[in-house]
Design a protein around this motif. Sequence first.
Motif, PDB file in Angstrom:
ATOM      1  N   VAL A 167       0.839  -1.194   0.000  1.00 15.58           N
ATOM      2  CA  VAL A 167       0.000   0.000   0.000  1.00 15.58           C
ATOM      3  C   VAL A 167       0.879   1.251   0.000  1.00 15.58           C
ATOM      4  O   VAL A 167       1.831   1.356   0.766  1.00 15.58           O
ATOM      5  N   ARG A 168       0.535   2.202  -0.869  1.00 15.90           N
ATOM      6  CA  ARG A 168       1.263   3.464  -0.949  1.00 15.90           C
ATOM      7  C   ARG A 168       0.283   4.639  -0.972  1.00 15.90           C
ATOM      8  O   ARG A 168      -0.751   4.578  -1.640  1.00 15.90           O
ATOM      9  N   THR A 169       0.614   5.691  -0.235  1.00 14.40           N
ATOM     10  CA  THR A 169      -0.168   6.924  -0.274  1.00 14.40           C
ATOM     11  C   THR A 169       0.444   7.866  -1.315  1.00 14.40           C
ATOM     12  O   THR A 169       1.525   7.599  -1.860  1.00 14.40           O
ATOM     13  N   VAL A 170      -0.230   8.990  -1.560  1.00 13.22           N
ATOM     14  CA  VAL A 170       0.324   9.986  -2.478  1.00 13.22           C
ATOM     15  C   VAL A 170       1.655  10.509  -1.942  1.00 13.22           C
ATOM     16  O   VAL A 170       2.602  10.727  -2.714  1.00 13.22           O
ATOM     17  N   ALA A 171       1.752  10.696  -0.627  1.00 14.18           N
ATOM     18  CA  ALA A 171       3.021  11.139  -0.041  1.00 14.18           C
ATOM     19  C   ALA A 171       4.122  10.105  -0.275  1.00 14.18           C
ATOM     20  O   ALA A 171       5.277  10.465  -0.529  1.00 14.18           O
ATOM     21  N   ASP A 172       3.772   8.816  -0.195  1.00 17.08           N
ATOM     22  CA  ASP A 172       4.758   7.756  -0.462  1.00 17.08           C
ATOM     23  C   ASP A 172       5.218   7.818  -1.918  1.00 17.08           C
ATOM     24  O   ASP A 172       6.415   7.637  -2.213  1.00 17.08           O
ATOM     25  N   LEU A 173       4.283   8.034  -2.835  1.00 13.62           N
ATOM     26  CA  LEU A 173       4.637   8.098  -4.251  1.00 13.62           C
ATOM     27  C   LEU A 173       5.606   9.248  -4.510  1.00 13.62           C
ATOM     28  O   LEU A 173       6.584   9.100  -5.258  1.00 13.62           O
ATOM     29  N   ALA A 174       5.332  10.401  -3.896  1.00  9.19           N
ATOM     30  CA  ALA A 174       6.227  11.550  -4.066  1.00  9.19           C
ATOM     31  C   ALA A 174       7.624  11.223  -3.537  1.00  9.19           C
ATOM     32  O   ALA A 174       8.635  11.494  -4.205  1.00  9.19           O
ATOM     33  N   ARG A 175       7.682  10.636  -2.351  1.00  7.90           N
ATOM     34  CA  ARG A 175       8.979  10.295  -1.752  1.00  7.90           C
ATOM     35  C   ARG A 175       9.720   9.279  -2.613  1.00  7.90           C
ATOM     36  O   ARG A 175      10.923   9.426  -2.878  1.00  7.90           O
ATOM     37  N   ASP A 176       9.014   8.245  -3.072  1.00  8.66           N
ATOM     38  CA  ASP A 176       9.657   7.204  -3.871  1.00  8.66           C
ATOM     39  C   ASP A 176      10.198   7.740  -5.188  1.00  8.66           C
ATOM     40  O   ASP A 176      11.162   7.199  -5.745  1.00  8.66           O
ATOM     41  N   GLN A 177       9.564   8.813  -5.703  1.00  3.59           N
ATOM     42  CA  GLN A 177      10.018   9.390  -6.968  1.00  3.59           C
ATOM     43  C   GLN A 177      10.965  10.567  -6.771  1.00  3.59           C
ATOM     44  O   GLN A 177      11.368  11.227  -7.732  1.00  3.59           O
ATOM     45  N   GLY A 178      11.305  10.821  -5.512  1.00  2.00           N
ATOM     46  CA  GLY A 178      12.320  11.827  -5.210  1.00  2.00           C
ATOM     47  C   GLY A 178      11.898  13.260  -5.415  1.00  2.00           C
ATOM     48  O   GLY A 178      12.734  14.117  -5.723  1.00  2.00           O
ATOM     49  N   GLY A 228     -14.483   7.835  -3.817  1.00  2.00           N
ATOM     50  CA  GLY A 228     -14.892   8.878  -2.885  1.00  2.00           C
ATOM     51  C   GLY A 228     -13.991   9.024  -1.678  1.00  2.00           C
ATOM     52  O   GLY A 228     -14.193   9.933  -0.875  1.00  2.00           O
ATOM     53  N   SER A 229     -13.011   8.139  -1.533  1.00  2.00           N
ATOM     54  CA  SER A 229     -12.100   8.237  -0.390  1.00  2.00           C
ATOM     55  C   SER A 229     -11.266   9.505  -0.489  1.00  2.00           C
ATOM     56  O   SER A 229     -10.781   9.868  -1.568  1.00  2.00           O
ATOM     57  N   ARG A 230     -11.091  10.171   0.629  1.00  2.00           N
ATOM     58  CA  ARG A 230     -10.299  11.396   0.637  1.00  2.00           C
ATOM     59  C   ARG A 230      -8.810  11.098   0.552  1.00  2.00           C
ATOM     60  O   ARG A 230      -8.031  11.934   0.101  1.00  2.00           O
ATOM     61  N   ILE A 231      -8.401   9.937   1.028  1.00  2.00           N
ATOM     62  CA  ILE A 231      -7.002   9.520   0.932  1.00  2.00           C
ATOM     63  C   ILE A 231      -6.892   8.451  -0.145  1.00  2.00           C
ATOM     64  O   ILE A 231      -7.507   7.389  -0.033  1.00  2.00           O
ATOM     65  N   ARG A 232      -6.139   8.734  -1.189  1.00  2.00           N
ATOM     66  CA  ARG A 232      -5.960   7.770  -2.274  1.00  2.00           C
ATOM     67  C   ARG A 232      -4.837   6.797  -1.913  1.00  2.00           C
ATOM     68  O   ARG A 232      -3.738   7.221  -1.529  1.00  2.00           O
ATOM     69  N   LEU A 233      -5.112   5.536  -2.067  1.00  2.00           N
ATOM     70  CA  LEU A 233      -4.119   4.495  -1.829  1.00  2.00           C
ATOM     71  C   LEU A 233      -3.846   3.764  -3.140  1.00  2.00           C
ATOM     72  O   LEU A 233      -4.759   3.562  -3.946  1.00  2.00           O
ATOM     73  N   TYR A 234      -2.595   3.352  -3.318  1.00  2.00           N
ATOM     74  CA  TYR A 234      -2.193   2.699  -4.561  1.00  2.00           C
ATOM     75  C   TYR A 234      -1.407   1.426  -4.247  1.00  2.00           C
ATOM     76  O   TYR A 234      -0.868   1.256  -3.149  1.00  2.00           O
ATOM     77  N   ASP A 235      -1.344   0.531  -5.244  1.00  2.00           N
ATOM     78  CA  ASP A 235      -0.575  -0.703  -5.119  1.00  2.00           C
ATOM     79  C   ASP A 235       0.837  -0.442  -5.628  1.00  2.00           C
ATOM     80  O   ASP A 235       1.031  -0.003  -6.777  1.00  2.00           O
TER      81      ASP A 235
END
Length: 323
Positions: free
Chosen positions: A10-21, A46-53
């Motif tokens: 599971v990754r959040t938008v903040a995780d995606l930003a961090r992982d992409q530097g 409708g979730s306010r927090i988007r989660l990704y695989d």
Amino acid sequence: MIRAGCLDRVRTVADLARDQGVSLSKYTKDKPHLKLGFPEPISSAGSRIRLYDADQVAAYLAGLPVPGLPAAGDDQDLLDRREAAALIGVTVASWDVYRNRPPLAEHRTVAGGVEHWPRAVILAFHANAGRKKGGRPKGSGDMVPRDQLHDRVRPFLDADPAVGSAHIADALGVDRDVAQRALIHLRARRIADLLDHDPDLTPEQAADALGYPPIARRAALAQAAVELRARTATAYLTGITAALHTAGLTATDQPPAVEQKDAALRAAIPLEHPTARALVWEEQTGWRTATRRRHPYTDPTTHPLLTGNTHPTSAELLAAIRS
């Protein structure tokens, strides 16, 4: 929905930003996760927090075919509040009442700041519904001491950034206004923390990244502005207190607590002085002396201001006190 065995992906938008530097502010501004072809969120619509695989995102970024997710329907699938409510045919508001009952509370998993429950536990709870009564008996008055309230409310906000004061009031046995004030202050501190960490963010972007709903933002953003001013004030007062301590005018070397009076800030430093018992700083007026330590915030007109500005240097303030 988090498929069985995929919790660690599971990754959040903040995780995606961090992982992409890149910074979160740049990522939320460019919105690469909303571009055509980017993997769909695994969080419910409708979730306010988007989660990704993570595996899907990694394949997309590498230019490879995006793999499918495991088939849904496993007993260990993790469902969020909307999915759980839909599974057993109740409203989300009803689920928010059920979520703190056993065994749901014991099997709750928080991923990316979002509460989830195993499919099997949800179905078992539903099957047993009505066989015995549950719920919390109503209490009278506030059942949580004020000095413990923020610590008790914090886990609810961790689990659901959109949690409302009515739910907090019912779960903790406190007045709804008390719960609302605690939520406002906790949300404000988290907005301020994020802005301190990433100054490129706007307050609105910080609130969005934290998943705060529009209905809760106005008060939280206003309080966050006060919180940031209080942090700046504390830094200023730290230097002033150190200078007073070195000069022998106060016995403490610790900065005073910054208080909020309406929308303004104030603080008081105890003094070792023959005619002044405390030194009062008020954000809008500056420094003045007080004759009482216990209740130093008297009518400002009874004690003249020491300097002509609100933030004099320590040398200027010491000179004014001694004159």
